[in-house]
Write a protein that holds these residues in place. Structure first.
Motif, PDB file in Angstrom:
ATOM      1  N   MET A   1       0.837  -1.181   0.000  1.00 28.92           N
ATOM      2  CA  MET A   1       0.000   0.000   0.000  1.00 28.92           C
ATOM      3  C   MET A   1       0.879   1.240   0.000  1.00 28.92           C
ATOM      4  O   MET A   1       1.853   1.320   0.710  1.00 28.92           O
ATOM      5  N   GLY A   2       0.521   2.225  -0.834  1.00 30.77           N
ATOM      6  CA  GLY A   2       1.307   3.442  -0.975  1.00 30.77           C
ATOM      7  C   GLY A   2       1.030   4.453   0.120  1.00 30.77           C
ATOM      8  O   GLY A   2       0.052   4.355   0.848  1.00 30.77           O
ATOM      9  N   VAL A   3       1.900   5.419   0.223  1.00 35.18           N
ATOM     10  CA  VAL A   3       1.735   6.513   1.166  1.00 35.18           C
ATOM     11  C   VAL A   3       0.593   7.401   0.679  1.00 35.18           C
ATOM     12  O   VAL A   3       0.454   7.651  -0.506  1.00 35.18           O
ATOM     13  N   LYS A   4      -0.214   7.904   1.582  1.00 31.34           N
ATOM     14  CA  LYS A   4      -1.389   8.698   1.240  1.00 31.34           C
ATOM     15  C   LYS A   4      -1.152  10.192   1.429  1.00 31.34           C
ATOM     16  O   LYS A   4      -2.044  10.911   1.820  1.00 31.34           O
ATOM     17  N   MET A   5       0.042  10.658   1.148  1.00 33.02           N
ATOM     18  CA  MET A   5       0.353  12.072   1.318  1.00 33.02           C
ATOM     19  C   MET A   5      -0.380  12.923   0.282  1.00 33.02           C
ATOM     20  O   MET A   5      -0.853  14.008   0.577  1.00 33.02           O
ATOM     21  N   LEU A   6      -0.469  12.416  -0.949  1.00 31.57           N
ATOM     22  CA  LEU A   6      -1.143  13.131  -2.028  1.00 31.57           C
ATOM     23  C   LEU A   6      -2.500  12.493  -2.275  1.00 31.57           C
ATOM     24  O   LEU A   6      -2.638  11.279  -2.234  1.00 31.57           O
ATOM     25  N   SER A   7      -3.479  13.312  -2.589  1.00 32.27           N
ATOM     26  CA  SER A   7      -4.813  12.793  -2.885  1.00 32.27           C
ATOM     27  C   SER A   7      -4.794  12.026  -4.203  1.00 32.27           C
ATOM     28  O   SER A   7      -3.894  12.200  -5.029  1.00 32.27           O
ATOM     29  N   GLU A   8      -5.798  11.207  -4.387  1.00 32.89           N
ATOM     30  CA  GLU A   8      -5.931  10.477  -5.655  1.00 32.89           C
ATOM     31  C   GLU A   8      -6.059  11.456  -6.818  1.00 32.89           C
ATOM     32  O   GLU A   8      -5.526  11.219  -7.898  1.00 32.89           O
TER      33      GLU A   8
ATOM     34  N   ASP B   1       2.549  23.153  -8.383  1.00 34.50           N
ATOM     35  CA  ASP B   1       1.437  23.909  -8.977  1.00 34.50           C
ATOM     36  C   ASP B   1       0.201  23.024  -9.118  1.00 34.50           C
ATOM     37  O   ASP B   1      -0.926  23.481  -8.914  1.00 34.50           O
ATOM     38  N   ILE B   2       0.424  21.776  -9.481  1.00 34.50           N
ATOM     39  CA  ILE B   2      -0.681  20.825  -9.630  1.00 34.50           C
ATOM     40  C   ILE B   2      -1.311  20.554  -8.259  1.00 34.50           C
ATOM     41  O   ILE B   2      -2.527  20.575  -8.109  1.00 34.50           O
ATOM     42  N   ILE B   3      -0.460  20.341  -7.270  1.00 37.90           N
ATOM     43  CA  ILE B   3      -0.940  20.089  -5.905  1.00 37.90           C
ATOM     44  C   ILE B   3      -1.769  21.272  -5.417  1.00 37.90           C
ATOM     45  O   ILE B   3      -2.883  21.099  -4.916  1.00 37.90           O
ATOM     46  N   LYS B   4      -1.254  22.484  -5.587  1.00 41.49           N
ATOM     47  CA  LYS B   4      -1.959  23.681  -5.124  1.00 41.49           C
ATOM     48  C   LYS B   4      -3.283  23.878  -5.859  1.00 41.49           C
ATOM     49  O   LYS B   4      -4.271  24.312  -5.267  1.00 41.49           O
ATOM     50  N   SER B   5      -3.319  23.560  -7.142  1.00 47.93           N
ATOM     51  CA  SER B   5      -4.538  23.736  -7.933  1.00 47.93           C
ATOM     52  C   SER B   5      -5.655  22.799  -7.493  1.00 47.93           C
ATOM     53  O   SER B   5      -6.830  23.137  -7.590  1.00 47.93           O
ATOM     54  N   LEU B   6      -5.280  21.621  -7.028  1.00 40.52           N
ATOM     55  CA  LEU B   6      -6.279  20.606  -6.687  1.00 40.52           C
ATOM     56  C   LEU B   6      -6.545  20.478  -5.198  1.00 40.52           C
ATOM     57  O   LEU B   6      -7.677  20.257  -4.784  1.00 40.52           O
ATOM     58  N   ASP B   7      -5.522  20.580  -4.390  1.00 37.91           N
ATOM     59  CA  ASP B   7      -5.661  20.317  -2.949  1.00 37.91           C
ATOM     60  C   ASP B   7      -5.267  21.490  -2.061  1.00 37.91           C
ATOM     61  O   ASP B   7      -5.310  21.364  -0.863  1.00 37.91           O
ATOM     62  N   ASP B   8      -4.833  22.566  -2.572  1.00 37.20           N
ATOM     63  CA  ASP B   8      -4.254  23.723  -1.899  1.00 37.20           C
ATOM     64  C   ASP B   8      -2.869  23.369  -1.370  1.00 37.20           C
ATOM     65  O   ASP B   8      -2.320  22.328  -1.702  1.00 37.20           O
ATOM     66  N   ASP B   9      -2.311  24.195  -0.538  1.00 38.84           N
ATOM     67  CA  ASP B   9      -0.939  23.952  -0.087  1.00 38.84           C
ATOM     68  C   ASP B   9      -0.848  23.728   1.424  1.00 38.84           C
ATOM     69  O   ASP B   9       0.164  23.998   2.044  1.00 38.84           O
ATOM     70  N   ARG B  10      -1.916  23.176   1.984  1.00 39.22           N
ATOM     71  CA  ARG B  10      -1.942  22.885   3.428  1.00 39.22           C
ATOM     72  C   ARG B  10      -0.766  22.017   3.872  1.00 39.22           C
ATOM     73  O   ARG B  10      -0.235  22.215   4.954  1.00 39.22           O
ATOM     74  N   LEU B  11      -0.412  21.042   3.043  1.00 39.27           N
ATOM     75  CA  LEU B  11       0.685  20.133   3.379  1.00 39.27           C
ATOM     76  C   LEU B  11       1.951  20.909   3.732  1.00 39.27           C
ATOM     77  O   LEU B  11       2.727  20.486   4.581  1.00 39.27           O
ATOM     78  N   PHE B  12       2.137  22.052   3.099  1.00 37.45           N
ATOM     79  CA  PHE B  12       3.368  22.812   3.280  1.00 37.45           C
ATOM     80  C   PHE B  12       3.240  23.942   4.299  1.00 37.45           C
ATOM     81  O   PHE B  12       4.191  24.670   4.537  1.00 37.45           O
ATOM     82  N   LYS B  13       2.055  24.060   4.903  1.00 41.64           N
ATOM     83  CA  LYS B  13       1.837  25.140   5.865  1.00 41.64           C
ATOM     84  C   LYS B  13       1.303  24.656   7.205  1.00 41.64           C
ATOM     85  O   LYS B  13       1.467  25.331   8.205  1.00 41.64           O
ATOM     86  N   SER B  14       0.630  23.517   7.229  1.00 42.16           N
ATOM     87  CA  SER B  14      -0.065  23.066   8.428  1.00 42.16           C
ATOM     88  C   SER B  14       0.831  22.262   9.367  1.00 42.16           C
ATOM     89  O   SER B  14       1.833  21.685   8.969  1.00 42.16           O
ATOM     90  N   CYS B  15       0.382  22.198  10.592  1.00 43.49           N
ATOM     91  CA  CYS B  15       1.012  21.358  11.604  1.00 43.49           C
ATOM     92  C   CYS B  15       0.742  19.900  11.252  1.00 43.49           C
ATOM     93  O   CYS B  15      -0.396  19.530  10.955  1.00 43.49           O
ATOM     94  N   ILE B  16       1.756  19.082  11.305  1.00 41.77           N
ATOM     95  CA  ILE B  16       1.591  17.675  10.949  1.00 41.77           C
ATOM     96  C   ILE B  16       0.737  16.937  11.980  1.00 41.77           C
ATOM     97  O   ILE B  16       0.107  15.932  11.665  1.00 41.77           O
ATOM     98  N   LEU B  17       0.664  17.463  13.197  1.00 43.75           N
ATOM     99  CA  LEU B  17      -0.171  16.853  14.226  1.00 43.75           C
ATOM    100  C   LEU B  17      -1.574  17.455  14.265  1.00 43.75           C
ATOM    101  O   LEU B  17      -2.416  17.022  15.039  1.00 43.75           O
ATOM    102  N   GLY B  18      -1.802  18.481  13.440  1.00 43.67           N
ATOM    103  CA  GLY B  18      -3.141  19.057  13.333  1.00 43.67           C
ATOM    104  C   GLY B  18      -3.459  20.187  14.288  1.00 43.67           C
ATOM    105  O   GLY B  18      -4.604  20.631  14.357  1.00 43.67           O
ATOM    106  N   PHE B  19      -2.460  20.686  14.999  1.00 43.25           N
ATOM    107  CA  PHE B  19      -2.708  21.791  15.928  1.00 43.25           C
ATOM    108  C   PHE B  19      -2.880  23.098  15.168  1.00 43.25           C
ATOM    109  O   PHE B  19      -2.108  23.408  14.270  1.00 43.25           O
ATOM    110  N   GLU B  20      -3.895  23.864  15.554  1.00 43.22           N
ATOM    111  CA  GLU B  20      -4.146  25.157  14.918  1.00 43.22           C
ATOM    112  C   GLU B  20      -3.081  26.190  15.309  1.00 43.22           C
ATOM    113  O   GLU B  20      -2.722  27.043  14.522  1.00 43.22           O
ATOM    114  N   GLU B  21      -2.612  26.120  16.536  1.00 40.95           N
ATOM    115  CA  GLU B  21      -1.717  27.138  17.076  1.00 40.95           C
ATOM    116  C   GLU B  21      -0.236  26.837  16.862  1.00 40.95           C
ATOM    117  O   GLU B  21       0.605  27.532  17.375  1.00 40.95           O
TER     118      GLU B  21
END
Length: 146
Positions: free
Chosen positions: A1-8, A81-101
Motif C-alpha cells: 500500500m502506498g503513502v497517502k500524502m497526495l490525494s488520488e 502547482d498541480i498540488i496547489k490547484s487541486l488540494d491547496d498547499d496545506r501540506l506545506f503550511k499546516s502542523c503535521i499533528l493538526g494543531f491550529e496554534e
C-alpha cells in the motif's frame, strides 16, 4: 500500500499531465484518451482537469477535435502547482499533528523536525514537468506506469 500524502486527484492529474507532456506533438489530447490510456475514471479526471484549466495550467477546447493542451511551457509547470490547484498547499503550511496554534513561535512536539522535512518535500515537488519528461526519455526512470 502506498503513502497517502497526495490525494488520488493529485496523483491522477500528475500522471495525466506527464502523459500530455510526452504527447505534446498532438495539438489537443482528449481527456477521454488520457483516461483510457491511464485507466482513470473519465468523469473524475474531467472534473479535475477543469480545475487545472481554471488555475491556468491547461487550456481546453470543446468539439470533435478538442481536448486539452498546456497553457504555459512545461518547464514552468511544477508538481507543486498541480498540488496547489487541486488540494491547496496545506501540506506545506499546516502542523503535521493538526494543531491550529502550531508555529515557529509556538511549536508542537515535532514542529522543528517537520519543518525540515516539509521543506524537503516542497523542494521535491518543485520539480518541473519538463524535468520528469526528460528523465523518462533519458531512461533514468524505468518503472513508469502512465
Amino acid at each position: 500500500m502506498g503513502v497517502k500524502m497526495l490525494s488520488e486527484s493529485v496523483k491522477d492529474c500528475i500522471r495525466a499531465l506527464i502523459y500530455l507532456a510526452i504527447n505534446q506533438e498532438k495539438s489537443y489530447v482528449s481527456v477521454k484518451e488520457i483516461a483510457e490510456k491511464l485507466n482513470l475514471p473519465f468523469h473524475y479526471l474531467a472534473k479535475n482537469v477543469q480545475k487545472l484549466v481554471k488555475s491556468g495550467i491547461l487550456e481546453s477546447y470543446r468539439g470533435p477535435k478538442g481536448g486539452i493542451v498546456f497553457k504555459q511551457p512545461i518547464e514552468s509547470i511544477k508538481i507543486i502547482d498541480i498540488i496547489k490547484s487541486l488540494d491547496d498547499d496545506r501540506l506545506f503550511k499546516s502542523c503535521i499533528l493538526g494543531f491550529e496554534e502550531c508555529s515557529d513561535e509556538n511549536p508542537c512536539a515535532i514542529h522543528n523536525r517537520w519543518v525540515v522535512e516539509r521543506n524537503h518535500l516542497y523542494n521535491l515537488f518543485n520539480t518541473s514537468l519538463k524535468d520528469i519528461v526528460e528523465d523518462i526519455k533519458q531512461g533514468r526512470i524505468s518503472n513508469v506506469k502512465l
